[in-house]
Write a protein that holds these residues in place. Structure first.
Motif, PDB file in Angstrom:
ATOM      1  N   ASN A  74     -65.977  45.896  74.682  1.00 23.48           N
ATOM      2  CA  ASN A  74     -64.717  46.062  75.410  1.00 23.48           C
ATOM      3  C   ASN A  74     -64.416  47.544  75.491  1.00 23.48           C
ATOM      4  OD1 ASN A  74     -64.406  43.324  75.516  1.00 23.48           O
ATOM      5  ND2 ASN A  74     -62.777  43.201  74.006  1.00 23.48           N
ATOM      6  N   ARG A 122     -63.044  37.782  70.543  1.00 22.70           N
ATOM      7  CA  ARG A 122     -62.663  37.082  69.321  1.00 22.70           C
ATOM      8  C   ARG A 122     -62.996  35.587  69.413  1.00 22.70           C
ATOM      9  NH1 ARG A 122     -59.327  39.891  65.782  1.00 22.70           N
ATOM     10  NH2 ARG A 122     -58.400  37.965  65.018  1.00 22.70           N
ATOM     11  N   SER A 165     -60.007  41.531  74.429  1.00 26.46           N
ATOM     12  CA  SER A 165     -60.129  41.334  72.984  1.00 26.46           C
ATOM     13  C   SER A 165     -60.137  39.849  72.627  1.00 26.46           C
ATOM     14  CB  SER A 165     -58.990  42.041  72.244  1.00 26.46           C
ATOM     15  OG  SER A 165     -59.105  43.445  72.364  1.00 26.46           O
ATOM     16  N   ASP A 194     -65.096  45.693  69.894  1.00 27.93           N
ATOM     17  CA  ASP A 194     -63.766  45.533  70.483  1.00 27.93           C
ATOM     18  C   ASP A 194     -63.051  46.877  70.542  1.00 27.93           C
ATOM     19  OD1 ASP A 194     -61.452  44.496  71.503  1.00 27.93           O
ATOM     20  OD2 ASP A 194     -60.809  43.506  69.664  1.00 27.93           O
ATOM     21  N   GLU A 195     -63.081  47.518  71.699  1.00 23.87           N
ATOM     22  CA  GLU A 195     -62.459  48.834  71.910  1.00 23.87           C
ATOM     23  C   GLU A 195     -62.880  49.832  70.817  1.00 23.87           C
ATOM     24  OE1 GLU A 195     -60.940  49.635  74.534  1.00 23.87           O
ATOM     25  OE2 GLU A 195     -60.040  47.840  75.422  1.00 23.87           O
ATOM     26  N   GLN A 253     -61.693  48.296  66.626  1.00 30.32           N
ATOM     27  CA  GLN A 253     -61.117  49.593  66.992  1.00 30.32           C
ATOM     28  C   GLN A 253     -60.713  50.398  65.760  1.00 30.32           C
ATOM     29  OE1 GLN A 253     -57.842  49.325  69.751  1.00 30.32           O
ATOM     30  NE2 GLN A 253     -57.069  51.365  69.250  1.00 30.32           N
TER      31      GLN A 253
END
Length: 260
Positions: A201, A45, A41, A169-170, A85
């Motif tokens: 991710n 970022r 993450s 991100d996830e 997420q």
């Protein structure tokens, strides 16, 4: 071409990302894999500049992204869209308005402030929703949708930014297997249809192998694997994931058609 040169991020005495050097040609779909806390993450970022690197640089077509400030940085964040997420939607607003938020940086300042959406932008937003079978829910409040539906709305919002890169991100971490597949189908469709570079991710190695043509593995913040899915053996994956291997390595569920 997206290039990471010695990208490092420290939080006090902890090194979250450790001198990662990586080149991603335009149009690739890359799965960033590794155990929880590996630095996945933080890496994304830093690319989007939500977190500044301690050392190193991010380059896009030779331009130093880490040096951008003000309006140029805002334009970069439009060109390099983020999907989170937890969706980051406004639950009380309708689905269409949530997607239109992705058009804010394409509007004159006064229109953006008042959120006066041109009909052309509404058409773009509805078209993006329609791609993911969500247009019929355009007037419904975002908070009333399922998790999988909300994430598809978030992907539509990212798409209407007209980005060259999408960082996810996830995006499936909080979803059941069926909805995880729907979301990954949506990301893969964007990558293949528009040639948008996608970095995702993802904790599930099964999903990463099924959807991504290239895998990048992080361990303790460092780059320890970079190659096609078939080059990552189960033994290597277990070494990469450590105690989380049983959770990350499994049998993928079959794909399902996109329905509500």
């Amino acid at each position: 071409m997206l290039e990471l040169q010695g990208l490092t991020r420290r939080f006090g005495a902890v090194t979250a990302v450790d001198a990662v050097t990586l080149s991603v040609p335009a149009g690739q779909m890359v799965g960033v894999i590794g155990r929880s806390g590996a630095g996945k993450s933080t890496l994304l970022r830093m690319i989007n500049r939500l977190t500044d690197p301690t050392e190193g640089r991010v380059l896009q077509h030779g331009r130093d992204v880490t040096a951008l400030r003000g309006a140029e940085l805002r334009r970069w964040r439009t060109d390099c869209a983020m999907i989170f997420q937890q969706f980051n939607l406004v639950p009380r607003l309708d689905v269409l308005t949530n997607v239109l938020v992705g058009r804010l940086n394409h509007l004159p300042g006064w229109r953006a402030l008042l959120r006066l959406w041109p009909e052309a932008d509404r058409a773009v937003a509805l078209s993006a929703l329609d791609q993911f079978d969500m247009a019929r829910l355009a007037a419904q409040s975002a908070g009333s949708l399922s998790g999988g539906q909300q994430q598809r709305v978030a992907i539509a919002r990212a798409l209407v930014q007209e980005p060259s890169i999408i960082l996810a991100d996830e995006p499936v971490a909080s979803l059941d297997p069926r909805n995880a597949r729907l979301v990954m189908d949506a990301l893969q469709d964007i990558n293949r249809r528009y040639g948008i570079t996608v970095l995702v991710n993802i904790h599930s190695l099964d999903l990463a192998r099924a959807y991504c043509g290239r895998l990048v593995g992080l361990a303790a913040g460092g780059l320890v694997f970079d190659g096609p899915p078939e080059a990552l053996t189960d033994a290597a994956a277990r070494q990469l994931y450590g105690l989380e291997a049983a959770e990350a390595v499994g049998t993928a569920a079959p794909r399902v058609p996109v329905i509500a």
